[in-house]
Design a protein around this motif. Structure first.
Motif, PDB file in Angstrom:
ATOM      1  N   ILE A 117      62.794 -12.044  31.710  1.00 42.21           N
ATOM      2  CA  ILE A 117      63.379 -11.517  32.935  1.00 42.21           C
ATOM      3  C   ILE A 117      64.802 -11.047  32.645  1.00 42.21           C
ATOM      4  O   ILE A 117      65.637 -11.812  32.150  1.00 42.21           O
ATOM      5  N   ALA A 118      65.074  -9.772  32.944  1.00 42.12           N
ATOM      6  CA  ALA A 118      66.418  -9.208  32.769  1.00 42.12           C
ATOM      7  C   ALA A 118      67.105  -9.125  34.129  1.00 42.12           C
ATOM      8  O   ALA A 118      66.537  -8.612  35.101  1.00 42.12           O
ATOM      9  N   PHE A 173      65.282 -15.913  30.678  1.00 38.98           N
ATOM     10  CA  PHE A 173      66.178 -15.178  31.572  1.00 38.98           C
ATOM     11  C   PHE A 173      67.400 -14.717  30.775  1.00 38.98           C
ATOM     12  O   PHE A 173      68.077 -15.531  30.130  1.00 38.98           O
ATOM     13  N   VAL A 174      67.676 -13.426  30.813  1.00 38.45           N
ATOM     14  CA  VAL A 174      68.860 -12.863  30.153  1.00 38.45           C
ATOM     15  C   VAL A 174      69.463 -11.813  31.076  1.00 38.45           C
ATOM     16  O   VAL A 174      68.808 -11.338  32.010  1.00 38.45           O
ATOM     17  N   ASN A 175      70.691 -11.443  30.801  1.00 40.46           N
ATOM     18  CA  ASN A 175      71.303 -10.358  31.571  1.00 40.46           C
ATOM     19  C   ASN A 175      71.058  -9.021  30.890  1.00 40.46           C
ATOM     20  O   ASN A 175      70.868  -8.945  29.664  1.00 40.46           O
ATOM     21  N   LEU A 176      71.021  -7.960  31.679  1.00 39.99           N
ATOM     22  CA  LEU A 176      70.983  -6.619  31.105  1.00 39.99           C
ATOM     23  C   LEU A 176      72.223  -6.437  30.241  1.00 39.99           C
ATOM     24  O   LEU A 176      73.307  -6.917  30.574  1.00 39.99           O
ATOM     25  N   ARG A 177      72.059  -5.732  29.130  1.00 38.61           N
ATOM     26  CA  ARG A 177      73.226  -5.607  28.250  1.00 38.61           C
ATOM     27  C   ARG A 177      73.276  -4.255  27.566  1.00 38.61           C
ATOM     28  O   ARG A 177      72.289  -3.532  27.471  1.00 38.61           O
ATOM     29  N   THR A 194      73.917  -1.408  32.368  1.00 40.09           N
ATOM     30  CA  THR A 194      72.987  -0.985  33.407  1.00 40.09           C
ATOM     31  C   THR A 194      71.568  -1.077  32.857  1.00 40.09           C
ATOM     32  O   THR A 194      71.349  -1.235  31.646  1.00 40.09           O
ATOM     33  N   ALA A 195      70.594  -0.966  33.740  1.00 38.15           N
ATOM     34  CA  ALA A 195      69.199  -1.001  33.303  1.00 38.15           C
ATOM     35  C   ALA A 195      68.915   0.166  32.355  1.00 38.15           C
ATOM     36  O   ALA A 195      68.179   0.021  31.364  1.00 38.15           O
ATOM     37  N   GLU A 196      69.504   1.316  32.615  1.00 39.57           N
ATOM     38  CA  GLU A 196      69.290   2.468  31.741  1.00 39.57           C
ATOM     39  C   GLU A 196      69.905   2.230  30.366  1.00 39.57           C
ATOM     40  O   GLU A 196      69.281   2.523  29.342  1.00 39.57           O
ATOM     41  N   GLU A 197      71.114   1.680  30.315  1.00 38.60           N
ATOM     42  CA  GLU A 197      71.737   1.373  29.035  1.00 38.60           C
ATOM     43  C   GLU A 197      70.908   0.357  28.255  1.00 38.60           C
ATOM     44  O   GLU A 197      70.740   0.473  27.041  1.00 38.60           O
ATOM     45  N   ASP A 198      70.386  -0.628  28.959  1.00 41.75           N
ATOM     46  CA  ASP A 198      69.555  -1.637  28.321  1.00 41.75           C
ATOM     47  C   ASP A 198      68.284  -1.020  27.750  1.00 41.75           C
ATOM     48  O   ASP A 198      67.844  -1.380  26.649  1.00 41.75           O
ATOM     49  N   ALA A 199      67.695  -0.089  28.489  1.00 41.42           N
ATOM     50  CA  ALA A 199      66.467   0.559  28.017  1.00 41.42           C
ATOM     51  C   ALA A 199      66.730   1.369  26.753  1.00 41.42           C
ATOM     52  O   ALA A 199      65.940   1.332  25.798  1.00 41.42           O
ATOM     53  N   TYR A 200      67.831   2.098  26.728  1.00 43.11           N
ATOM     54  CA  TYR A 200      68.127   2.952  25.576  1.00 43.11           C
ATOM     55  C   TYR A 200      68.555   2.166  24.338  1.00 43.11           C
ATOM     56  O   TYR A 200      68.470   2.672  23.230  1.00 43.11           O
TER      57      TYR A 200
END
Length: 579
Positions: A117-118, A173-177, A194-200
């Motif tokens: 879970i992010a 459980f971790v934070n988006l990073r 952000t979620a986008e930064e984490d995805a990339y």
């Protein structure tokens, strides 16, 4: 070697397809002639073609069945409801997303029990504590486990992770990073992202998907994760070379996922992975433990041959399987192709025999034994000047795997010649031919009629429950007078005959009643031996008689302890008279 190979290409049109993909040798190039006495130039060309063809052929179209939406199990529904209720209970404005592999596998219709879970605005430990408080406040069943795993950059653990067991499933459980890398380190500076930064910042697009628990929807923030999943492509979210230089371990992860799902490696990804800069970074920045973990996942996975083929084709073999500079006999440029060919043959033969013949550990180590078969007689000198098998170095230094794996594979290699000498007698009526260099001298008292059972029994006690693995590898080398490198070039590696050979030898061993013979307890103990020999203390003579009495016991499976002692007394008296 390049000149000789070029000549071979001219003589064989098939090799024209790979003439532009000549192998760039490692820093240390050595010869393998003492292990394979073959026309290496001719065979190397064919094996190079086999192992790299998948890297050269045009990408085949792949169509993967991907679900339009994720269907939750009852347990997953309970877990996500609990998490959402926690948000409501504490009035938290937090978006919960399941990240990575779980989303990928669920879209592929596969079960997955690894839920990460992010969180977009708090640390994992903070939210996990809230979940525990919510469950306590509402009288629901408290989580059976809760802990925090601190970051450990040296072990590629860059972020603190909270873990909790909910409804019999462990949840992380971790934070988006977002990650910022320095030039000379694969350890990034971490910050909330952000979620986008984490995805990339993820390794592959197919691993960059999110499942938004708040909205019950899949989020593809790179814009190509689902498309690459549908087309079976292994692609990095950002340019591959920069991605790999930031974290070279991603090269091995790309190979592993490509093999696991039978997906195509992106062409730009392959160029980046095979570049000198990325190979140098992989050798310098990645701990050997992490390399070993990825390789072990490949070898124990569902497509080990494809994974090793990629490693060879991308010229990563000598980066991954690092060997000492000084070895005897020397190792030939291109022998990694032989390694892959043996792995391929062992894999196919195992499928023919039936995977259920072996347990998980036996299957895994049989693949290592086949992969490293060309190194079975190769040694190096350690700091004390002692000759040590190179296989030991690969396991313990190159891959940092456990010592027991190295010992098991080396033992398998060590008994191959003994197995090869027994196979003719096991599968036919041939007499056993004993090689004094292979078998102990105490076996001279064994009757000819019992020699096969005795020698096979000793062999199985030496290798124990890995004897079927040793038999499997032995069949690849049988018969010993055949050029096995030529045999590799034939379709199916003559596997039908190898299968028949394995089955016949296995049945013979079982018929001899030797399965689990390593658990056989001696009829006569050391104290009894000392009494017969009239010795006051043990020593080499007692150990010698222990072997002789075990041989008698194997030769007389129905014999009693009294009969065994009588035989010992009689044999001992005869020897005294002859002295």
């Amino acid at each position: 070697m390049r000149v000789a190979l070029a000549s071979t290409i001219k003589q064989n049109p098939l090799l024209l397809t790979i003439s532009s993909f000549l192998y760039r040798p490692p820093t240390k190039t050595v010869s393998f002639r003492n292990i394979f006495t073959v026309n290496t130039t001719r065979n190397l060309g064919f094996l190079r073609c086999k192992a790299t063809m998948s890297e050269q052929e045009p990408p085949r179209p792949v169509v993967v069945q991907v679900r339009d939406k994720i269907e939750l199990t009852d347990t997953e529904t309970k877990i996500f409801s609990c998490l959402l209720n926690t948000l409501r209970h504490f009035n938290l404005e937090t978006v919960l997303r399941v990240a990575g592999g779980w989303v990928r596998d669920k879209l592929l219709g596969k079960d997955c029990y690894d839920i990460d879970i992010a969180l977009d605005n708090m640390m994992g430990s903070e939210f996990a504590t809230k979940v525990a408080e919510y469950l306590s406040a509402t009288g629901e069943t408290a989580p059976s486990g809760f802990g925090v795993i601190p970051s450990n950059p040296d072990q590629s653990k860059h972020l603190e992770t909270a873990t909790m067991k909910l409804y019999d499933l462990w949840i992380d459980f971790v934070n988006l990073r977002c990650e910022d890398y320095s030039e000379n380190s694969r350890i990034p500076t971490m910050r909330f992202g952000t979620a986008e930064e984490d995805a990339y910042r993820r390794d592959l697009t197919i691993n960059s998907l999110f499942y938004n628990i708040n909205t019950s929807s899949v989020q593809d923030l790179t814009g190509r994760g689902i498309a690459d999943l549908k087309h079976g492509k292994i692609v990095t979210p950002l340019p591959p070379k920069a991605t790999f230089l930031d974290d070279p371990l991603r090269v091995l992860r790309a190979i592993r996922f490509g093999a696991r799902f039978d997906f195509i490696l992106d062409e730009e990804l392959k160029k980046a992975a095979a570049s000198d800069e990325v190979k140098a970074a992989l050798a310098a920045k990645i701990s050997r433990e992490r390399v070993g973990t990825e390789i072990d996942l490949m070898v124990s996975g569902n497509q080990p041959v494809k994974a090793m083929t990629h490693i060879c084709g991308l010229t990563l073999f000598w980066i991954v399987f690092k060997v000492p500079l000084q070895v005897e006999p020397e190792v030939l440029e291109g022998c990694e192709m032989f390694c892959t060919a043996y792995l391929d043959a062992a894999w196919d033969l195992t499928q023919l025999i039936g995977s259920s013949t072996f347990n998980d550990d036996q299957r895994r180590l049989s693949r290592y034994a086949a992969l490293f078969l060309p190194f079975r007689n190769t040694t190096y000198k350690d700091n004390k000047g002692k000759k040590v098998p190179v296989v030991n170095y690969i396991f313990r230094d190159s891959l940092k795997r456990k010592a027991s794996d190295a010992e098991t594979v080396m033992n398998i290699h060590r008994v191959l010649e003994k197995f090869l000498s027994l196979i003719p007698s096991l599968v036919s009526a041939e007499d056993v031919k004993v090689n004094d260099g292979q078998w102990s001298k105490e076996l001279v008292d064994v009757p000819d009629a019992s020699k096969l059972r005795v020698l096979t029994g000793f062999l199985l006690r030496e290798i124990k429950n890995f004897w079927r693995v040793a038999l499997l590898i032995s069949t690849l080398l049988y018969p010993t007078h055949v050029d096995h490198t030529e045999d590799m070039l034939n379709q199916h590696f003559q596997l039908d005959s190898k299968q028949d050979l394995f089955v016949a030898a296995e049945k013979a061993i079982t018929k001899l009643g030797l399965d689990e013979v390593w658990d056989l307890k001696p009829l006569v103990n050391g104290k009894d031996i000392m009494n017969v020999l009239q010795l006051k203390s043990g020593g080499p003579l007692v150990r010698e008689w222990q072997q002789k009495l075990l041989a008698w016991q194997l030769a007389h499976p129905s014999g009693t302890a009294e009969e065994c002692i009588d035989w010992m007394k009689e044999t001992h008296l005869k020897r005294i008279k002859l002295q």
